[in-house]
Design an enzyme around this catalytic site. Structure first.
Site, mmCIF file in Angstrom:
data_model
loop_
_atom_site.group_PDB
_atom_site.id
_atom_site.type_symbol
_atom_site.label_atom_id
_atom_site.label_comp_id
_atom_site.label_asym_id
_atom_site.label_seq_id
_atom_site.Cartn_x
_atom_site.Cartn_y
_atom_site.Cartn_z
ATOM 1 N N CYS A 105 0.829 -1.213 0.000
ATOM 2 C CA CYS A 105 0.000 0.000 0.000
ATOM 3 C C CYS A 105 0.861 1.260 0.000
ATOM 4 C CB CYS A 105 -0.942 0.008 1.202
ATOM 5 S SG CYS A 105 -2.156 -1.327 1.174
ATOM 6 N N THR A 106 1.915 1.256 0.799
ATOM 7 C CA THR A 106 2.817 2.405 0.830
ATOM 8 C C THR A 106 3.446 2.610 -0.540
ATOM 9 O OG1 THR A 106 3.243 2.135 3.196
ATOM 10 C CG2 THR A 106 4.869 3.398 1.934
#
Length: 158
Positions: free
Chosen positions: A49-50
């Site tokens: 996600c990052t």
């Protein structure tokens, strides 16, 4: 887990969610004004996600130049989104679908109930509130953001 996502051509369900500063943001705020790219993701501070949101941050001008508002949505609390957003320097709203837990992800059919998280659903909503692009990726599979950019380009009047 159904997680098929809403279909292209469907009307995008309206919602109001708090951003990282607990300020309410509604999809209907953008209707008639500008298209919106909804980016659902499982968890703040997770590796994939990052990486995805950092790529989105770094390519944000592609969307901004086309007049598209990016809204990133997860089932995390506003407090955790604020810490993550500040850490990563995100310049787009991070919205909390924490309570009722995953209600907006459920409305878009991208909620993974066994894990209590959103799947990687991406929806491009036009100014009339119609979904023009929809994609759902399973947990752990990063998205190819070039497809989003092509969808944004297709929105531009000929």
């Amino acid at each position: 887990m159904t997680g098929q996502g809403l279909a292209v051509g469907a009307t995008a369900p309206d919602f109001t969610l708090p951003d990282a500063n607990k300020t309410p943001v509604s999809l209907s705020d953008f209707r008639g004004k500008q298209p919106v790219l909804l980016v659902f993701y499982p968890f703040a501070f997770s590796g994939v996600c990052t990486g995805e949101l950092c790529q989105l941050r770094d390519d944000l001008s592609t969307f901004a130049d086309a007049g598209v508002q990016v809204l990133a949505i997860s089932c995390d609390t506003a407090q955790s989104l604020k810490a993550w957003g500040e850490q990563q320097g995100y310049q787009f709203p991070l919205l909390s679908d924490y309570w009722p837990h995953g209600a907006v992800a459920q409305a878009y059919d991208v909620f993974f109930d066994k894990a209590g998280m959103a799947l990687r659903g991406t929806f491009l909503v036009d100014v009339d509130g119609v979904i023009r692009f929809a994609e759902v990726n399973p947990p752990g599979q990063a998205r190819d953001q070039s497809a989003w950019q092509r969808a944004v380009s297709a929105l531009a009047p000929a």
